[in-house]
Scaffold this motif. Structure first.
Motif, short mmCIF file in Angstrom:
data_model
loop_
_atom_site.label_atom_id
_atom_site.label_comp_id
_atom_site.label_asym_id
_atom_site.label_seq_id
_atom_site.Cartn_x
_atom_site.Cartn_y
_atom_site.Cartn_z
N ALA A 112 -40.21 -3.44 -58.43
CA ALA A 112 -41.34 -3.12 -59.31
C ALA A 112 -41.47 -4.13 -60.44
N VAL A 113 -40.38 -4.47 -61.06
CA VAL A 113 -40.43 -5.42 -62.18
C VAL A 113 -40.88 -6.79 -61.68
N ASN A 114 -40.40 -7.21 -60.54
CA ASN A 114 -40.78 -8.51 -60.00
C ASN A 114 -42.28 -8.56 -59.71
N VAL A 115 -42.82 -7.49 -59.11
CA VAL A 115 -44.26 -7.43 -58.83
C VAL A 115 -45.06 -7.44 -60.13
N MET A 116 -44.59 -6.69 -61.12
CA MET A 116 -45.29 -6.64 -62.41
C MET A 116 -45.32 -8.02 -63.07
N VAL A 117 -44.20 -8.74 -63.01
CA VAL A 117 -44.15 -10.08 -63.61
C VAL A 117 -45.13 -11.02 -62.91
N MET A 118 -45.17 -10.96 -61.58
CA MET A 118 -46.09 -11.83 -60.85
C MET A 118 -47.54 -11.48 -61.14
N GLN A 119 -47.84 -10.18 -61.16
CA GLN A 119 -49.23 -9.78 -61.43
C GLN A 119 -49.64 -10.13 -62.86
N ALA A 120 -48.69 -10.00 -63.79
CA ALA A 120 -49.00 -10.39 -65.17
C ALA A 120 -49.27 -11.89 -65.25
N ARG B 159 -53.30 -16.26 -65.85
CA ARG B 159 -53.90 -17.54 -65.42
C ARG B 159 -55.40 -17.42 -65.16
N VAL B 160 -55.87 -16.27 -64.69
CA VAL B 160 -57.29 -16.15 -64.32
C VAL B 160 -58.08 -15.35 -65.35
N PHE B 161 -57.45 -15.02 -66.49
CA PHE B 161 -58.12 -14.14 -67.45
C PHE B 161 -59.46 -14.72 -67.93
N ASP B 162 -59.50 -16.02 -68.20
CA ASP B 162 -60.73 -16.62 -68.72
C ASP B 162 -61.77 -16.80 -67.63
N ASP B 163 -61.35 -17.24 -66.45
CA ASP B 163 -62.30 -17.56 -65.39
C ASP B 163 -62.71 -16.32 -64.57
N ASN B 164 -61.81 -15.38 -64.41
CA ASN B 164 -62.10 -14.20 -63.57
C ASN B 164 -61.55 -12.95 -64.24
N PRO B 165 -62.19 -12.51 -65.32
CA PRO B 165 -61.66 -11.35 -66.06
C PRO B 165 -61.62 -10.08 -65.22
N GLN B 166 -62.53 -9.94 -64.24
CA GLN B 166 -62.51 -8.75 -63.39
C GLN B 166 -61.20 -8.69 -62.58
N PHE B 167 -60.80 -9.83 -62.01
CA PHE B 167 -59.55 -9.86 -61.24
C PHE B 167 -58.36 -9.62 -62.17
N ALA B 168 -58.45 -10.15 -63.40
CA ALA B 168 -57.37 -9.94 -64.37
C ALA B 168 -57.24 -8.46 -64.70
N ARG B 169 -58.39 -7.77 -64.89
CA ARG B 169 -58.33 -6.33 -65.17
C ARG B 169 -57.72 -5.57 -64.00
N GLU B 170 -58.07 -5.97 -62.77
CA GLU B 170 -57.48 -5.31 -61.61
C GLU B 170 -55.96 -5.54 -61.56
N ALA B 171 -55.54 -6.76 -61.92
CA ALA B 171 -54.11 -7.04 -61.94
C ALA B 171 -53.41 -6.19 -62.98
N LEU B 172 -54.05 -6.04 -64.15
CA LEU B 172 -53.46 -5.18 -65.19
C LEU B 172 -53.38 -3.73 -64.73
N GLY B 173 -54.40 -3.30 -63.98
CA GLY B 173 -54.36 -1.94 -63.44
C GLY B 173 -53.21 -1.78 -62.45
N HIS B 174 -52.99 -2.79 -61.60
CA HIS B 174 -51.85 -2.74 -60.68
C HIS B 174 -50.53 -2.70 -61.44
N ILE B 175 -50.44 -3.48 -62.54
CA ILE B 175 -49.22 -3.47 -63.35
C ILE B 175 -48.96 -2.06 -63.89
N GLU B 176 -50.02 -1.42 -64.36
CA GLU B 176 -49.87 -0.05 -64.87
C GLU B 176 -49.40 0.90 -63.77
N THR B 177 -50.01 0.77 -62.58
CA THR B 177 -49.63 1.66 -61.47
C THR B 177 -48.18 1.45 -61.05
N VAL B 178 -47.81 0.17 -60.89
CA VAL B 178 -46.43 -0.13 -60.48
C VAL B 178 -45.46 0.31 -61.56
N GLY B 179 -45.82 0.10 -62.82
CA GLY B 179 -44.94 0.51 -63.91
C GLY B 179 -44.73 2.02 -63.94
#
Length: 367
Positions: A178-186, A191-211
């Motif tokens: 879980a921690v390894n996946v969270m680190v990778m998703q973070a 890296r894509v927060f500025d160019d693709n904020p929608q994907f970044a929000r989805e990654a943050l949502g995955h981090i929350e779910t995995v956490g």
């Protein structure tokens, strides 16, 4: 005993044909009785000494009525403490004393005296041997009890150590993944927060779910280590007991972290126990975690199928440009899990890939 023998020797007249007690007679009785102090330490020496003094007392005309008791007690001690050869010497010493008494005593030994001597000899030898047998049996029972207690203690230590290894493996496999996946998703989200904020929000949502899932796993582990106050046993709830159907969710977490994971599952054809399914899930989880940790690109392929009476699990990830992972806690955990199921485990480089292979028996009839 010393006092009693001296008093009786002094006060009780021996009668004809024996002479009255004198200082030498009292001294012989006293020395013979004092010798018994060392009968536990030097039993053979004591039996020889008391037997010699019995013969000496007969030679000087003193009756054997009081002098015989230290000799019989010494003989009893020899038979209760010593082995066959020393006991034979003790019996010879006592027999020689009896022979000397018969030859030197002022009174002729009749049938009554011979019966008495025989009874005393048998009582000393048989009684001493019986005491030795009972003591030996008691010592053997104590040794067996001590050995059994040590074995129970070692068994308890082994059980505790095994439980600790299993719990350590659970924490390592579940939380480590879980921690390894969270680190990778973070990292992907950053890296894509500025160019693709929608994907970044989805990654943050995955981090929350995995956490949240990791916290649930940790909570269940803590409940096992520290049961609730009513003393009831706490078992892993269904949500904390992963099975093969959860592999789809695991693949989704990996893909959300930016890595490709291919699943080849034939779940409808697989018959495996719940414990076996949990083992397979943990192996996949740890193998995928290792792949994410040690490689930065390339697909990860997971294949699961049943071959006769075995269930075969194979995880392969592209290793080109990366060193093979060292044997660490993760590989050890996977191996131990598979071996506990009675299966086989292999892990190592194959061509340009790193392969983890686990084969466990299909046991549909087991819980």
């Amino acid at each position: 005993m010393l006092v009693a023998l001296i008093v009786l020797t002094t006060l009780v007249p021996p009668g004809a044909p024996y002479r009255d007690a004198r200082v030498l007679d009292v001294a012989l009785v006293g020395v013979s009785a004092v010798c018994l102090i060392w009968r536990q330490v030097r039993p053979l020496t004591v039996i020889f000494a008391t037997s010699a003094m019995l013969v000496l007392s007969s030679a000087i005309g003193f009756p054997p009525s009081f002098m015989q008791w230290p000799a019989w007690i010494s003989l009893f001690t020899c038979y209760s403490l010593l082995g066959l050869r020393p006991r034979t010497l003790a019996a010879l010493a006592a027999g020689s004393a009896v022979g000397g008494y018969i030859l030197l005593d002022r009174s002729t030994a009749g049938p009554q005296e011979l019966v008495w001597v025989t009874a005393c000899f048998l009582a000393a030898t048989v009684g001493g041997d019986t005491a030795r047998t009972r003591r030996t049996a008691a010592e053997a029972a104590l040794r067996r009890a001590a050995i059994e207690a040590r074995e129970r203690a070692l068994d308890a230590e082994r059980i505790v150590a095994q439980e600790r290894r299993l719990l350590a493996g659970e924490l390592h496999d579940a939380l480590g993944h879980a921690v390894n996946v969270m680190v990778m998703q973070a990292g992907v989200a950053r890296r894509v927060f500025d160019d693709n904020p929608q994907f970044a929000r989805e990654a943050l949502g995955h981090i929350e779910t995995v956490g949240r899932g990791a916290l649930d796993e940790l909570d269940h582990m803590l409940q096992i280590l520290h049961p609730v106050s009513d003393g009831a046993d706490v078992l892993l709830a269904d949500s904390a007991t992963p099975d093969l159907t959860d592999l789809t969710d695991l693949a989704g977490q990996v893909r959300a972290a930016g890595r490709e994971l291919e699943l080849e599952l034939n779940l409808g054809d697989i018959e495996v126990s719940a414990r076996g399914a949990r083992t397979l899930h943990r192996v996949v989880q740890e193998a995928v975690t290792n792949a994410l940790r040690h490689t930065s690109s390339g697909p990860i392929r997971v294949g699961l199928s049943q071959e006769g009476t075995d269930v075969r699990l194979e995880i392969i990830n592209d290793q080109r440009g990366h060193a093979a992972p060292a044997t660490g806690r993760g590989l050890i955990n996977m191996r131990e899990r598979v071996l506990l199921e009675g299966g086989r485990f292999q892990a190592g480089p194959v061509d340009d890939s790193f392969r983890v292979l686990a084969v466990i028996p299909a046991r549909a009839d087991l819980p």
